[in-house]
Design a protein around this motif. Structure first.
Motif, short mmCIF file in Angstrom:
data_model
loop_
_atom_site.label_atom_id
_atom_site.label_comp_id
_atom_site.label_asym_id
_atom_site.label_seq_id
_atom_site.Cartn_x
_atom_site.Cartn_y
_atom_site.Cartn_z
N ASP A 216 0.84 -1.21 0.00
CA ASP A 216 0.00 0.00 0.00
C ASP A 216 0.87 1.25 0.00
O ASP A 216 1.90 1.30 0.69
N ASP A 217 0.40 2.30 -0.74
CA ASP A 217 1.16 3.55 -0.72
C ASP A 217 0.73 4.39 0.50
O ASP A 217 -0.22 4.05 1.21
N ALA A 218 1.43 5.52 0.70
CA ALA A 218 1.22 6.33 1.91
C ALA A 218 -0.23 6.80 2.02
O ALA A 218 -0.83 6.75 3.10
N THR A 219 -0.82 7.23 0.90
CA THR A 219 -2.20 7.74 0.94
C THR A 219 -3.16 6.64 1.37
O THR A 219 -4.07 6.86 2.17
N THR A 220 -2.97 5.45 0.81
CA THR A 220 -3.85 4.32 1.15
C THR A 220 -3.71 3.95 2.62
O THR A 220 -4.71 3.72 3.31
N ASP A 284 0.84 8.40 10.44
CA ASP A 284 2.18 8.96 10.15
C ASP A 284 3.28 7.96 10.49
O ASP A 284 4.22 7.77 9.73
N LEU A 285 3.12 7.34 11.66
CA LEU A 285 4.13 6.37 12.09
C LEU A 285 4.18 5.19 11.11
O LEU A 285 5.27 4.75 10.71
N ALA A 286 3.00 4.71 10.72
CA ALA A 286 2.96 3.56 9.82
C ALA A 286 3.60 3.91 8.47
O ALA A 286 4.38 3.12 7.93
N VAL A 287 3.30 5.09 7.97
CA VAL A 287 3.89 5.50 6.68
C VAL A 287 5.41 5.61 6.82
O VAL A 287 6.16 5.11 5.97
N LYS A 289 7.37 4.02 8.81
CA LYS A 289 8.03 2.72 8.95
C LYS A 289 7.84 1.83 7.73
O LYS A 289 8.71 1.02 7.40
N LEU A 290 6.67 1.91 7.09
CA LEU A 290 6.36 0.95 6.03
C LEU A 290 6.77 1.42 4.63
O LEU A 290 7.09 0.61 3.78
N SER A 291 6.72 2.76 4.40
CA SER A 291 7.01 3.24 3.04
C SER A 291 8.38 2.82 2.52
O SER A 291 8.49 2.37 1.37
N PRO A 292 9.44 2.95 3.32
CA PRO A 292 10.74 2.52 2.79
C PRO A 292 10.73 1.04 2.39
O PRO A 292 11.36 0.66 1.40
N ILE A 293 9.97 0.23 3.13
CA ILE A 293 9.92 -1.20 2.81
C ILE A 293 9.16 -1.42 1.52
O ILE A 293 9.60 -2.15 0.63
#
Ligand code: TYM
Length: 338
Positions: A216-220, A284-287, A289-293
């Motif tokens: 999932d992307d940041a917006t989703t 914000d925290l999830a984005v 941590k997860l976006s780089p992955i």
């Protein structure tokens, strides 16, 4: 019988039966990375488990690569951990057959995951789905693995693995297989569905809004947390205040696991806060941590040949450990080798 001391070795796996979820990440992959370097670590993409329910062949190969990309993107390093897909090591299926002859039908009948998955359709599901826990025991014991990091939903299967090891050792009077320990610790052992806090977050849930996918992307991600079911109460003052609030507890546990803190510490920070404050902080925290992955997963998926190469090399190393253990098992059982 007192057990031989086995060298500490970690084995775990994920089924490529759909895209990776936040549950797989927090309950499994993040912890796999944490154990890397502490002891020998072997992580598998268990494609033979996936086919216990129908999988489109082209999709299966892609999903296998995607789980492998998730492993690599989250920080598993092929130089430090053995990473491979199960079907490239035929010894898994061979040992599973022996274990089919050790495990008892009564034990299989107690497996709650089979009952949940088969539901009222138990006569029509594959024989493989029923025998699945014996294959899982083979995955683990083929490497004499002593530690298996899993989420809460897999605990019963690891306990069955211990029962199979104990019965094999007893029946053949051989102190051969270790009694493996399930490693189930931390705040994220059972991440729940974002729309219903009484159900597990899973790859196969009907609505995409129920889960966070690792792709999932940041917006989703932000939208899914914003729309996550909650209740009208603010954050409680103590952790006990979450006992009867499954959706609230789930979001607190996700926050805690993503930020490497305890649920108690999250409550201490947000006591009295409304969802209008907590949900954006969680998103914000999830984005973060997860976006780089997810970005790294996408990059890796652009070069499928490289993923295949890594899995092939891992399989070769895995066979080096598995084959002698399978040969010894055959000798113990009395299967003739010329
Ligand atoms: P699978 O593919 O369903 O899930 C892979 C791992 O992710 C964990 N997990 C979760 N943890 C917390 N919250 C959730 N919502 C959540 N959803 C999934 C699972 O507990 C698991 O650790 N049978 C296994 C795969 C397997 C295996 C093995 C595992 C096959 N052989 C040998 C360990 C050792 C399975 O179906 O996991």
């Amino acid at each position: 019988m007192t057990q031989t001391t086995f060298t500490p070795r970690v084995f775990s796996g994920i089924k490529p039966s759909g895209g990776l979820t936040l549950g797989n990440y927090l309950g499994a992959i993040k912890r796999f990375v944490g154990m890397q370097g502490q002891m020998e670590t072997i992580y598998c993409v268990v494609d033979m488990h996936a086919i216990t329910v129908w999988q489109d062949p082209k999709e299966l190969a892609n999903m296998t690569r995607e789980v492998a990309a998730g492993y690599l993107a989250a920080g598993l390093d092929p130089a430090q951990s053995i990473l491979f897909n199960q079907s490239q090591v035929p010894a898994h299926a061979e040992l599973a057959w022996i274990f089919n002859c050790v495990a008892r039908v009564g034990w299989m009948n107690r497996m709650t995951q089979f009952k949940d998955k088969a539901g009222s359709n138990a006569e029509k599901v594959s024989l493989g789905l029923y025998a699945y826990p014996a294959l899982m025991a083979a995955d683990i014991l083929l490497y004499h693995a002593t530690h298996v990091p899993v989420g809460e939903d897999q605990k019963q299967h690891v306990e069955l693995t211990r029962d199979i090891a104990a019965k094999f050792n007893h029946d053949f009077a051989a102190d051969f297989f270790p009694l493996t320990t399930p490693v189930i610790e931390g705040p994220a052992m059972r991440i729940m569905n974002l729309r219903d806090g009484t159900k597990k977050m899973s790859k196969s849930g009907v609505s995409d809004m129920e889960r966070i996918n690792m792709t999932d992307d940041a917006t989703t991600i932000a939208k899914k947390f914003k729309k996550a079911k909650t209740d009208p109460e603010p954050m409680p003052e103590t952790i006990d205040g979450l006992a009867t609030r499954p959706e609230a507890r789930n979001l607190v546990e996700i926050y805690a696991a993503l930020n490497d803190m305890t649920a108690e510490a999250v409550i201490a920070e947000y006591a009295g806060a409304g969802w209008g404050r907590f949900k954006p902080a969680l998103a914000d925290l999830a984005v973060e941590k997860l976006s780089p992955i997810s970005l790294e997963m996408a990059r890796l998926m652009d070069d499928p040949a490289e993923i295949d190469r890594i899995l092939g090399q891992g399989a070769q190393k895995a066979r080096g450990i598995a084959e002698p253990i399978l040969r010894q098992t055959y000798d113990i059982v009395g299967l003739l080798r010329s």
